[in-house]
Design a protein around this motif. Structure first.
Motif, PDB file in Angstrom:
ATOM      1  N   LEU A 274      38.994  45.783  42.439  1.00 37.11           N
ATOM      2  CA  LEU A 274      38.394  44.523  42.900  1.00 37.11           C
ATOM      3  C   LEU A 274      36.938  44.784  43.225  1.00 37.11           C
ATOM      4  O   LEU A 274      36.621  45.696  44.001  1.00 37.11           O
ATOM      5  CB  LEU A 274      39.129  44.016  44.149  1.00 37.11           C
ATOM      6  N   ALA A 275      36.032  44.002  42.642  1.00 35.51           N
ATOM      7  CA  ALA A 275      34.611  44.108  42.947  1.00 35.51           C
ATOM      8  C   ALA A 275      34.296  43.300  44.194  1.00 35.51           C
ATOM      9  O   ALA A 275      34.885  42.231  44.425  1.00 35.51           O
ATOM     10  CB  ALA A 275      33.778  43.611  41.773  1.00 35.51           C
ATOM     11  N   ALA A 276      33.362  43.790  44.995  1.00 40.24           N
ATOM     12  CA  ALA A 276      33.057  43.143  46.272  1.00 40.24           C
ATOM     13  C   ALA A 276      32.731  41.656  46.130  1.00 40.24           C
ATOM     14  O   ALA A 276      33.218  40.841  46.924  1.00 40.24           O
ATOM     15  CB  ALA A 276      31.914  43.889  46.961  1.00 40.24           C
ATOM     16  N   PRO A 277      31.912  41.236  45.134  1.00 41.32           N
ATOM     17  CA  PRO A 277      31.594  39.804  45.052  1.00 41.32           C
ATOM     18  C   PRO A 277      32.807  38.912  44.804  1.00 41.32           C
ATOM     19  O   PRO A 277      32.760  37.716  45.097  1.00 41.32           O
ATOM     20  CB  PRO A 277      30.616  39.740  43.874  1.00 41.32           C
ATOM     21  N   ALA A 278      33.884  39.482  44.268  1.00 36.19           N
ATOM     22  CA  ALA A 278      35.070  38.681  43.956  1.00 36.19           C
ATOM     23  C   ALA A 278      36.042  38.598  45.128  1.00 36.19           C
ATOM     24  O   ALA A 278      37.059  37.893  45.038  1.00 36.19           O
ATOM     25  CB  ALA A 278      35.782  39.258  42.737  1.00 36.19           C
ATOM     26  N   TYR A 279      35.743  39.288  46.214  1.00 39.89           N
ATOM     27  CA  TYR A 279      36.673  39.320  47.345  1.00 39.89           C
ATOM     28  C   TYR A 279      36.526  38.071  48.191  1.00 39.89           C
ATOM     29  O   TYR A 279      35.435  37.734  48.659  1.00 39.89           O
ATOM     30  CB  TYR A 279      36.418  40.556  48.200  1.00 39.89           C
ATOM     31  N   ASP A 280      37.650  37.369  48.398  1.00 47.22           N
ATOM     32  CA  ASP A 280      37.691  36.171  49.231  1.00 47.22           C
ATOM     33  C   ASP A 280      38.619  36.456  50.401  1.00 47.22           C
ATOM     34  O   ASP A 280      39.837  36.297  50.289  1.00 47.22           O
ATOM     35  CB  ASP A 280      38.196  34.981  48.414  1.00 47.22           C
TER      36      ASP A 280
ATOM     37  N   LEU B 109      39.904  46.119  53.160  1.00 49.62           N
ATOM     38  CA  LEU B 109      38.848  45.616  52.271  1.00 49.62           C
ATOM     39  C   LEU B 109      37.642  45.124  53.069  1.00 49.62           C
ATOM     40  O   LEU B 109      36.490  45.398  52.700  1.00 49.62           O
ATOM     41  CB  LEU B 109      39.394  44.494  51.398  1.00 49.62           C
ATOM     42  N   THR B 110      37.896  44.396  54.145  1.00 47.65           N
ATOM     43  CA  THR B 110      36.788  43.892  54.970  1.00 47.65           C
ATOM     44  C   THR B 110      35.990  45.052  55.552  1.00 47.65           C
ATOM     45  O   THR B 110      34.750  45.031  55.571  1.00 47.65           O
ATOM     46  CB  THR B 110      37.340  42.987  56.083  1.00 47.65           C
ATOM     47  N   TRP B 111      36.686  46.080  56.024  1.00 53.83           N
ATOM     48  CA  TRP B 111      36.019  47.282  56.539  1.00 53.83           C
ATOM     49  C   TRP B 111      35.226  47.980  55.439  1.00 53.83           C
ATOM     50  O   TRP B 111      34.062  48.356  55.636  1.00 53.83           O
ATOM     51  CB  TRP B 111      37.069  48.213  57.115  1.00 53.83           C
ATOM     52  N   GLY B 112      35.836  48.157  54.276  1.00 52.61           N
ATOM     53  CA  GLY B 112      35.180  48.886  53.198  1.00 52.61           C
ATOM     54  C   GLY B 112      33.979  48.158  52.641  1.00 52.61           C
ATOM     55  O   GLY B 112      32.882  48.734  52.525  1.00 52.61           O
ATOM     56  N   PHE B 113      34.156  46.891  52.298  1.00 52.45           N
ATOM     57  CA  PHE B 113      33.040  46.119  51.754  1.00 52.45           C
ATOM     58  C   PHE B 113      31.961  45.903  52.806  1.00 52.45           C
ATOM     59  O   PHE B 113      30.763  45.912  52.510  1.00 52.45           O
ATOM     60  CB  PHE B 113      33.537  44.784  51.209  1.00 52.45           C
TER      61      PHE B 113
ATOM     62  N   THR C  91      55.002  49.157  42.644  1.00 49.89           N
ATOM     63  CA  THR C  91      56.040  48.237  42.198  1.00 49.89           C
ATOM     64  C   THR C  91      55.391  46.974  41.646  1.00 49.89           C
ATOM     65  O   THR C  91      54.219  46.680  41.924  1.00 49.89           O
ATOM     66  CB  THR C  91      56.978  47.849  43.349  1.00 49.89           C
ATOM     67  N   GLU C  92      56.187  46.200  40.892  1.00 48.67           N
ATOM     68  CA  GLU C  92      55.686  44.922  40.384  1.00 48.67           C
ATOM     69  C   GLU C  92      55.397  43.960  41.532  1.00 48.67           C
ATOM     70  O   GLU C  92      54.441  43.189  41.485  1.00 48.67           O
ATOM     71  CB  GLU C  92      56.703  44.304  39.427  1.00 48.67           C
ATOM     72  N   GLU C  93      56.224  44.020  42.568  1.00 48.04           N
ATOM     73  CA  GLU C  93      55.995  43.146  43.726  1.00 48.04           C
ATOM     74  C   GLU C  93      54.639  43.453  44.367  1.00 48.04           C
ATOM     75  O   GLU C  93      53.885  42.540  44.716  1.00 48.04           O
ATOM     76  CB  GLU C  93      57.114  43.319  44.746  1.00 48.04           C
ATOM     77  N   ALA C  94      54.326  44.745  44.511  1.00 50.75           N
ATOM     78  CA  ALA C  94      53.030  45.120  45.078  1.00 50.75           C
ATOM     79  C   ALA C  94      51.899  44.669  44.176  1.00 50.75           C
ATOM     80  O   ALA C  94      50.865  44.159  44.655  1.00 50.75           O
ATOM     81  CB  ALA C  94      52.971  46.628  45.286  1.00 50.75           C
ATOM     82  N   ALA C  95      52.061  44.830  42.866  1.00 58.73           N
ATOM     83  CA  ALA C  95      51.013  44.417  41.936  1.00 58.73           C
ATOM     84  C   ALA C  95      50.758  42.916  42.037  1.00 58.73           C
ATOM     85  O   ALA C  95      49.602  42.466  41.978  1.00 58.73           O
ATOM     86  CB  ALA C  95      51.397  44.801  40.509  1.00 58.73           C
ATOM     87  N   ARG C  96      51.811  42.131  42.202  1.00 66.71           N
ATOM     88  CA  ARG C  96      51.629  40.679  42.347  1.00 66.71           C
ATOM     89  C   ARG C  96      50.872  40.351  43.629  1.00 66.71           C
ATOM     90  O   ARG C  96      50.015  39.450  43.646  1.00 66.71           O
ATOM     91  CB  ARG C  96      52.989  39.976  42.326  1.00 66.71           C
ATOM     92  N   LEU C  97      51.193  41.070  44.707  1.00 61.57           N
ATOM     93  CA  LEU C  97      50.470  40.858  45.972  1.00 61.57           C
ATOM     94  C   LEU C  97      48.986  41.112  45.775  1.00 61.57           C
ATOM     95  O   LEU C  97      48.143  40.298  46.175  1.00 61.57           O
ATOM     96  CB  LEU C  97      51.029  41.788  47.045  1.00 61.57           C
ATOM     97  N   TYR C  98      48.647  42.232  45.156  1.00 61.41           N
ATOM     98  CA  TYR C  98      47.242  42.586  44.993  1.00 61.41           C
ATOM     99  C   TYR C  98      46.534  41.650  44.012  1.00 61.41           C
ATOM    100  O   TYR C  98      45.346  41.356  44.171  1.00 61.41           O
ATOM    101  CB  TYR C  98      47.118  44.039  44.554  1.00 61.41           C
ATOM    102  N   THR C  99      47.266  41.143  43.025  1.00 62.80           N
ATOM    103  CA  THR C  99      46.681  40.158  42.112  1.00 62.80           C
ATOM    104  C   THR C  99      46.286  38.905  42.875  1.00 62.80           C
ATOM    105  O   THR C  99      45.217  38.324  42.632  1.00 62.80           O
ATOM    106  CB  THR C  99      47.673  39.819  40.989  1.00 62.80           C
ATOM    107  N   ARG C 100      47.114  38.495  43.818  1.00 61.51           N
ATOM    108  CA  ARG C 100      46.787  37.304  44.620  1.00 61.51           C
ATOM    109  C   ARG C 100      45.545  37.534  45.466  1.00 61.51           C
ATOM    110  O   ARG C 100      44.833  36.572  45.800  1.00 61.51           O
ATOM    111  CB  ARG C 100      47.973  36.927  45.512  1.00 61.51           C
ATOM    112  N   LEU C 101      45.267  38.787  45.810  1.00 65.55           N
ATOM    113  CA  LEU C 101      44.070  39.099  46.595  1.00 65.55           C
ATOM    114  C   LEU C 101      42.839  39.262  45.713  1.00 65.55           C
ATOM    115  O   LEU C 101      41.742  39.489  46.226  1.00 65.55           O
ATOM    116  CB  LEU C 101      44.299  40.385  47.397  1.00 65.55           C
ATOM    117  N   GLY C 102      43.019  39.165  44.392  1.00 68.09           N
ATOM    118  CA  GLY C 102      41.871  39.229  43.483  1.00 68.09           C
ATOM    119  C   GLY C 102      41.790  40.489  42.650  1.00 68.09           C
ATOM    120  O   GLY C 102      40.880  40.622  41.814  1.00 68.09           O
TER     121      GLY C 102
END
Length: 263
Positions: free
Chosen positions: A111-117, A220-224, A237-248
């Protein structure tokens, strides 16, 4: 030039998967450096960044192959030999490789910083706070319960990172009860200014309530906020991948894991 004396490539022109692999190696170098007193360590060898934890578990003693053409197996073996730990290497996915035994492919997301919401707030009743050195046993217990690992093994791994420079280990509490953990590592090596998200774990009885997302968002907030321009992680897991996809996050090429290279 980076803090460890390595020349950093022109990051804007670096393919995103190559940068993620480099940032991943940077994070594991940081893990090795905080464990020197316990027999760990880290080094940059020709074509491979190596680290050791000082612990007798292969998942925590690894090399990241950065240039297969320069990789020297004998140098890597010589580095690990006096440490007496099992070890393996991670190789960019699909790279022809003739050493050791292929174990599995590790997925990578970025995830690139500008894309983080960032989310507005954690779910109701959930608080996220940094874990200090005095909370090592609590952190290790929650981590072990979340992932099904032995507590003592986890304690030896997590203790050095609590309060270490460049690390952020956090505990999630639901109505005051500890229910989740996560660790972030901020680096500035060949992979550029990056933040790695590791060990996001939530107790089985309280999953699917947004706690994992809240833990990830905190890192992410700390890092960015500290200057990272890219985040990286490895969904198991696929469940984890879906979670992270929702975060961008988006998936990039992974890493092939090889073991049994020690002769």
């Amino acid at each position: 030039m980076t803090a460890d004396g390595m020349t950093r490539p022109d990051l804007p022109d670096l393919p995103v998967d190559t940068r993620v692999w480099a940032a991943h190696a940077d994070a594991w170098q940081a893990m090795g450096r905080i464990r020197v007193a316990a027999g760990g360590g880290a080094a940059r060898l020709p074509g491979c960044s190596v680290m050791a934890s000082g612990l007798p578990y292969p998942q925590w003693n690894n090399g990241d192959v950065t240039d297969p053409a320069l990789f020297d197996l004998e140098q890597v073996r010589a580095w690990y030999a006096p440490r007496g730990v099992p070890w393996g290497v991670r190789v960019p996915a699909g790279t022809p490789w003739r050493y050791g035994r292929w174990l599995f492919r590790k997925r990578c997301m970025t995830l690139a910083a500008p894309a983080y919401d960032p989310p507005a707030a954690p779910p109701p009743g959930v608080t996220i706070t940094p874990a200090g050195p005095d909370e090592a046993e609590l952190f290790a217990t929650v981590d072990a319960d979340a992932f099904g690992d032995p507590v003592e093994q986890n304690l030896a791994w997590v203790r050095p990172q609590l309060g270490a420079d460049g690390f952020r280990s956090v505990l999630a509490r639901l109505d005051g009860e500890p229910v989740g953990v996560a660790t972030g590592i901020r680096t500035g090596g060949p992979g550029g200014e990056s933040v790695g998200v590791f060990g996001v774990g939530v107790l089985p009885g309280v999953r699917r309530r947004g706690i994992g997302a809240a833990l990830t968002a905190d890192i992410l907030t700390w890092g960015f906020g500290g200057g990272a321009t890219l985040a990286h992680l490895n969904p198991e897991t696929e469940e984890a991948a879906r979670l992270y996809t929702r975060l961008g996050f988006t998936e990039v090429a992974g890493l092939d894991i090889y073991v049994a290279l020690d002769g």
